[in-house]
Design a protein around this motif. Sequence first.
Motif, PDB file in Angstrom:
ATOM      1  N   GLU A  20       0.841  -1.199   0.000  1.00  0.00           N
ATOM      2  CA  GLU A  20       0.000   0.000   0.000  1.00  0.00           C
ATOM      3  C   GLU A  20       0.877   1.250   0.000  1.00  0.00           C
ATOM      4  O   GLU A  20       1.763   1.397   0.838  1.00  0.00           O
ATOM      5  N   PRO A  22      -0.128   4.820   0.532  1.00  0.00           N
ATOM      6  CA  PRO A  22      -1.299   5.628   0.864  1.00  0.00           C
ATOM      7  C   PRO A  22      -1.415   6.930   0.061  1.00  0.00           C
ATOM      8  O   PRO A  22      -2.525   7.351  -0.261  1.00  0.00           O
ATOM      9  N   LYS A  32      -2.668   3.316  -5.581  1.00  0.00           N
ATOM     10  CA  LYS A  32      -2.335   3.164  -4.161  1.00  0.00           C
ATOM     11  C   LYS A  32      -1.900   1.751  -3.798  1.00  0.00           C
ATOM     12  O   LYS A  32      -1.265   1.540  -2.790  1.00  0.00           O
ATOM     13  N   GLN A  33      -2.255   0.771  -4.623  1.00  0.00           N
ATOM     14  CA  GLN A  33      -1.895  -0.614  -4.335  1.00  0.00           C
ATOM     15  C   GLN A  33      -0.976  -1.127  -5.431  1.00  0.00           C
ATOM     16  O   GLN A  33      -1.256  -0.959  -6.626  1.00  0.00           O
ATOM     17  N   GLN A  82       3.942   7.295   8.321  1.00  0.00           N
ATOM     18  CA  GLN A  82       3.207   6.833   7.135  1.00  0.00           C
ATOM     19  C   GLN A  82       3.543   5.384   6.811  1.00  0.00           C
ATOM     20  O   GLN A  82       2.677   4.618   6.395  1.00  0.00           O
ATOM     21  N   LYS A  84       4.512   3.226   9.013  1.00  0.00           N
ATOM     22  CA  LYS A  84       4.331   2.425  10.230  1.00  0.00           C
ATOM     23  C   LYS A  84       5.632   1.704  10.558  1.00  0.00           C
ATOM     24  O   LYS A  84       5.659   0.527  10.921  1.00  0.00           O
ATOM     25  N   SER A 126       4.950  -4.094   7.369  1.00  0.00           N
ATOM     26  CA  SER A 126       3.568  -3.604   7.251  1.00  0.00           C
ATOM     27  C   SER A 126       3.097  -3.541   5.804  1.00  0.00           C
ATOM     28  O   SER A 126       1.918  -3.289   5.554  1.00  0.00           O
ATOM     29  N   ARG A 128       3.779  -1.216   3.580  1.00  0.00           N
ATOM     30  CA  ARG A 128       3.404   0.160   3.254  1.00  0.00           C
ATOM     31  C   ARG A 128       4.616   0.842   2.659  1.00  0.00           C
ATOM     32  O   ARG A 128       5.748   0.581   3.072  1.00  0.00           O
TER      33      ARG A 128
END
Length: 147
Positions: A20, A22, A32-33, A82, A84, A126, A128
């Motif tokens: 992800e 964001p 976003k993905q 952002q 994590k 995560s 991200r």
Amino acid sequence: MKIESQVFGTVDIPDDKVIEFPAGLPGFEDCKQFALVHEDGSTSSLFLLQSLDNPAAVFSITGPDRLGVNYEFGLTDDEAEQLKLTNPADAFVAVIVRKDEGDAGNPVTAGMRANFMAPLVINVSSRRGIQKIITRLGCDVTLRAES
């Protein structure tokens, strides 16, 4: 999740492999993905970052170390949040590379270019990611020769 990749055709991406972003990527804020894809059995250090939101958005990426570059920069508290990111060891850094469309007969302009001013940072724990925009050279870059 099944996607139609312009490079690989129909690809099945397990949910636990989705990354992800964001905020998306600059110029691709609606994407976003993503997923990292490569040919089965490939030993190449070049991966494709394939958007799951837009099959036409695909980027070639690699780790700076694969280019013979030691590359270090800091993250702001906001960027770490952002991502994590609590453990720096979970951060994977990659650069987007592209084929240079320069004069193929000129070794100075032919080949690949890597974008070191906008690296990707992915928290592998995560899943991200962000694209960090470096507006001035405030990072350490060391080139090393391959033996």
